[in-house]
Scaffold this motif. Structure first.
Motif, PDB file in Angstrom:
ATOM      1  N   UNK A 109      15.981   6.531  56.965  1.00 54.70           N
ATOM      2  CA  UNK A 109      17.124   7.408  56.320  1.00 54.70           C
ATOM      3  C   UNK A 109      16.577   8.226  56.608  1.00 54.70           C
ATOM      4  N   UNK A 110      17.668   9.621  57.192  1.00 55.70           N
ATOM      5  CA  UNK A 110      16.880  11.198  56.260  1.00 55.70           C
ATOM      6  C   UNK A 110      18.273  11.612  55.492  1.00 55.70           C
ATOM      7  N   UNK A 111      17.238  12.041  54.423  1.00 52.64           N
ATOM      8  CA  UNK A 111      18.169  12.454  54.101  1.00 52.64           C
ATOM      9  C   UNK A 111      17.484  13.692  52.680  1.00 52.64           C
ATOM     10  N   UNK A 112      18.763  14.598  52.879  1.00 54.12           N
ATOM     11  CA  UNK A 112      18.324  16.171  52.227  1.00 54.12           C
ATOM     12  C   UNK A 112      17.690  15.573  50.788  1.00 54.12           C
ATOM     13  N   UNK A 113      16.127  16.769  50.141  1.00 54.53           N
ATOM     14  CA  UNK A 113      16.271  16.208  49.121  1.00 54.53           C
ATOM     15  C   UNK A 113      16.826  16.418  47.512  1.00 54.53           C
ATOM     16  N   UNK A 114      16.958  15.698  46.882  1.00 53.91           N
ATOM     17  CA  UNK A 114      17.057  15.724  45.264  1.00 53.91           C
ATOM     18  C   UNK A 114      17.057  14.923  44.422  1.00 53.91           C
ATOM     19  N   UNK A 158       9.090  15.815  54.302  1.00 56.30           N
ATOM     20  CA  UNK A 158       9.585  17.038  55.347  1.00 56.30           C
ATOM     21  C   UNK A 158       9.855  17.944  54.818  1.00 56.30           C
ATOM     22  N   UNK A 159       9.376  18.822  55.472  1.00 55.05           N
ATOM     23  CA  UNK A 159       9.848  20.798  55.405  1.00 55.05           C
ATOM     24  C   UNK A 159      11.845  20.568  55.295  1.00 55.05           C
ATOM     25  N   UNK A 160      11.990  20.087  55.706  1.00 59.49           N
ATOM     26  CA  UNK A 160      14.157  19.849  55.114  1.00 59.49           C
ATOM     27  C   UNK A 160      14.101  18.501  55.158  1.00 59.49           C
ATOM     28  N   UNK A 161      14.840  17.745  56.074  1.00 61.84           N
ATOM     29  CA  UNK A 161      15.307  16.377  55.270  1.00 61.84           C
ATOM     30  C   UNK A 161      14.285  15.818  55.071  1.00 61.84           C
ATOM     31  N   UNK A 162      14.225  14.660  54.221  1.00 62.12           N
ATOM     32  CA  UNK A 162      12.824  13.271  54.045  1.00 62.12           C
ATOM     33  C   UNK A 162      13.362  12.632  54.878  1.00 62.12           C
ATOM     34  N   UNK A 163      13.159  11.328  55.293  1.00 68.60           N
ATOM     35  CA  UNK A 163      12.663  10.035  55.796  1.00 68.60           C
ATOM     36  C   UNK A 163      12.650   8.921  55.125  1.00 68.60           C
ATOM     37  N   UNK A 164      13.293   7.583  54.522  1.00 67.81           N
ATOM     38  CA  UNK A 164      13.446   7.321  53.921  1.00 67.81           C
ATOM     39  C   UNK A 164      13.093   5.638  54.501  1.00 67.81           C
ATOM     40  N   UNK A 165      12.302   5.393  55.159  1.00 67.79           N
ATOM     41  CA  UNK A 165      12.589   3.718  56.065  1.00 67.79           C
ATOM     42  C   UNK A 165      12.425   3.090  54.709  1.00 67.79           C
ATOM     43  N   UNK A 166      13.353   1.191  55.087  1.00 70.47           N
ATOM     44  CA  UNK A 166      13.098   0.254  54.481  1.00 70.47           C
ATOM     45  C   UNK A 166      12.942  -0.482  55.777  1.00 70.47           C
ATOM     46  N   UNK A 167      12.781  -1.634  55.419  1.00 70.59           N
ATOM     47  CA  UNK A 167      12.818  -2.926  55.939  1.00 70.59           C
ATOM     48  C   UNK A 167      13.425  -4.151  55.289  1.00 70.59           C
ATOM     49  N   UNK A 168      14.431  -4.465  55.654  1.00 70.32           N
ATOM     50  CA  UNK A 168      15.811  -5.209  54.981  1.00 70.32           C
ATOM     51  C   UNK A 168      16.041  -6.305  54.711  1.00 70.32           C
TER      52      UNK A 168
END
Length: 86
Positions: free
Chosen positions: A7-12, A38-48
């Motif tokens: 999931x790429x998302x904007x930091x908030x 990361x500099x722009x969008x952050x990445x969250x990797x989840x194994x579900x």
């Protein structure tokens, strides 16, 4: 069956907690989580892994994509879960 979702998302504030909470409320268990700022969008990797019952990963991805600040949702892998030998 386990699936990795990136999931790429904007930091908030609270973004990671909202995403993890959504996955768990939708009937999935987290096997692994990896967060990469990361500099722009952050990445969250989840194994579900889906809890017992009829759960479709496409539905979960669509729900994640609707969360505020999410830029993209990608299914990376879908592999059978290995059971421990007894």
């Amino acid at each position: 069956m386990t699936t990795q979702i990136d999931i790429d998302f904007l930091p908030a504030e609270g973004a990671v907690v909202r995403l993890i909470g959504l996955v768990e409320r939708r009937g999935y268990e987290l096997d692994a989580v990896n967060y990469a700022p990361a500099a722009g969008a952050h990445t969250l990797s989840m194994t579900v892994r889906a809890r017992p019952g009829l759960r479709r990963i496409e539905t979960l991805k669509a729900q994640i994509a609707r969360v505020y600040g999410v830029v993209s949702v990608n299914e990376i892998t879908a592999v059978p879960r290995l059971e421990a030998a007894s």
